[in-house]
Design an enzyme around this catalytic site. Structure first.
Site, mmCIF file in Angstrom:
data_model
loop_
_atom_site.group_PDB
_atom_site.id
_atom_site.type_symbol
_atom_site.label_atom_id
_atom_site.label_comp_id
_atom_site.label_asym_id
_atom_site.label_seq_id
_atom_site.Cartn_x
_atom_site.Cartn_y
_atom_site.Cartn_z
ATOM 1 N N HIS A 145 86.153 -26.497 7.040
ATOM 2 C CA HIS A 145 86.132 -27.353 5.846
ATOM 3 C C HIS A 145 85.003 -26.904 4.906
ATOM 4 C CE1 HIS A 145 86.111 -31.002 3.358
ATOM 5 N NE2 HIS A 145 84.813 -31.105 3.593
ATOM 6 N N TYR A 255 77.378 -34.400 -7.565
ATOM 7 C CA TYR A 255 76.841 -34.063 -6.236
ATOM 8 C C TYR A 255 75.607 -33.185 -6.258
ATOM 9 C CZ TYR A 255 78.354 -29.175 -5.611
ATOM 10 O OH TYR A 255 78.487 -27.818 -5.700
#
Ligand code: CA
Length: 435
Positions: A145, A255
């Site tokens: 991921h 982020y």
């Protein structure tokens, strides 16, 4: 060293007949704990153990059934509805109660006639959070991921240089964790679209799920008192499925440099039953980093972690859209992966979390991070499966999905199988997106 005992015997059957079906998630070898309220009552929350399609109500069971010496006292916090207090008692107590429950629920048990009166059908149980979750930390152990997402966000250096040395994590939001079935409201937030000069605020257009496991801390540690890795396992009570809902458009704008914030804090969903570390014992596997990767630093390494640190858990994501439900179509499986592909073990996460002196408390939740597999099609999020939204999935209903639509129900599932062991499952982790 044997981690298994008579409670794991694959030949063991229960007088609760539904527990003996081959595909049942909750055979007598599992015995997961959860909190529930009997439907249509406002009674205080009770602690129960899932067996077949039933819940053994531990408040009733403690009061109405004879138990062996030493077990009665251990059932007191469970009868009082306080799972965290039981989790704080530690592995010896957990194993003693597991053995007692296994004997009581086994075929031909003398306790059967008492406990038959203490069963609640799972269909009549409204599941609650198993305990108060004081703190929630989400890690990033899914290297496939991390690599796939890194390629989307930073094509030039997808995996940052710290990844193979330090278990990456951040402190998440505990207050918005719910237990499935869970309605998740599509979040609003700031989004900066590539074709505009300024951000705007509105509902996320790129809402996603993340397939994770969550590990519940049982025994805490005092502030300033790190837990060495060879004692970390004794602090872990058990695991649940965890859907870390994520708004990718909000995330992409916010982020850097401190990590996700509003893109993740609007909701997380866990499955209602905590599958204990003891139940997972037959599925422990050897752990090693791939050849050529750095060996874990000494505080992240132990002989036990090398021989038994990994756990063989098969993980799945299923999607059931509103249109599928209307047309009577079943939910569709989107992917399958395995926790064995994670880069760090649960013991390493706990040892790392505390190495600086951070105190963990009973009921704290550690998320693994999205558990994607190495192959294409094994992405644990839509972000990966749709290549950042560029290649929408075509569903069996003819619909397409780059990200989640209102009315979509996301179902996470997990089970463990292995040689000489009875299959156990986690039950469904269900959440539905609403506008
Ligand atoms: Ca996550």
């Amino acid at each position: 060293m044997s981690l298994t005992d008579a409670t794991h015997d694959p030949a063991l059957t229960s007088w609760v007949a539904s527990a003996n079906a081959a595909d049942c998630d909750f055979p007598i070898q599992n015995l997961p704990f959860g909190a529930f309220r009997r439907a249509k009552t406002d009674e205080p929350v009770r602690i129960g153990v899932a067996i077949g399609d039933q819940v053994l109500d531990l408040k009733l069971a403690a009061a109405q059934c004879p138990w062996p010496d030493g077990v009665t006292d251990l059932l007191v916090p469970l009868a009082a509805g306080d799972l965290a207090a039981f989790m704080a008692l530690g592995p010896k107590a957990w194993r003693r109660v597991r053995a007692a429950l296994s004997a009581a629920l086994a075929e031909n048990s003398d306790q059967g006639p008492f406990l038959e009166l203490c069963l609640v059908p799972q269909s009549d149980a409204e599941m609650q959070l198993p305990c108060r979750i004081g703190d929630y930390t989400d890690f990033y152990t899914g290297i496939h991921h991390a690599t796939a997402v890194g390629q989307l966000f930073r094509p030039d250096h997808p995996l940052l240089p710290n990844y193979k040395w330090v278990p990456i994590g951040y402190h998440g939001r505990a207050s918005s964790i719910g237990v499935g079935p869970h309605e998740v409201r599509r979040p609003h937030g700031q989004v900066k679209r590539p074709d505009r000069d300024m951000p705007d605020v509105g509902p996320s257009q790129r809402l996603d799920y993340e397939l994770e496991l969550g590990a519940f801390v049982g025994v805490g540690n005092a502030l300033g008192d790190p837990v060495p890795i060879d004692r970390a396992e004794a602090h872990l009570f058990g695991t649940v499925l965890l859907n870390d809902w994520s708004a990718r458009d909000i995330q992409a704008w916010e982020y850097q440099p401190l990590g996700p914030f509003l893109s993740k804090n609007f909701a997380s969903t866990i499955s209602p039953w905590i599958v204990t570390m003891d139940a997972l014992a037959p599925f422990r596997r050897a752990f090693a980093h791939p050849p050529g990767d750095p060996a874990p630093l000494p505080y992240l390494d132990s002989e036990f972690n090398r021989t038994h640190g990994a756990i063989d858990v098969t993980l799945e994501v299923w999607l059931h859209s509103a249109a599928m439900r209307q047309r009577g179509l079943p939910a569709q499986q989107l992917m399958r992966s395995n926790f064995l592909d994670a880069y760090w073990t649960l013991a390493q996460l706990l040892a790392h979390h505390t190495v600086g002196g951070c105190n963990l408390q009973p009921g704290d939740l550690l998320g693994t991070g999205t558990l994607s597999g190495p192959q294409p099609g094994q992405g644990g999020s839509l972000l990966e499966l749709s290549q950042g939204g560029r290649q929408p999935l075509v569903l069996a209903s003819g619909e397409t999905r780059a990200f989640l639509a209102d009315g979509d129900t996301v179902i996470l599932r997990a089970h463990c199988t292995g040689p000489g062991a009875r299959r156990i499952g986690f039950g469904d982790c269900i959440g539905t997106v609403v506008a």
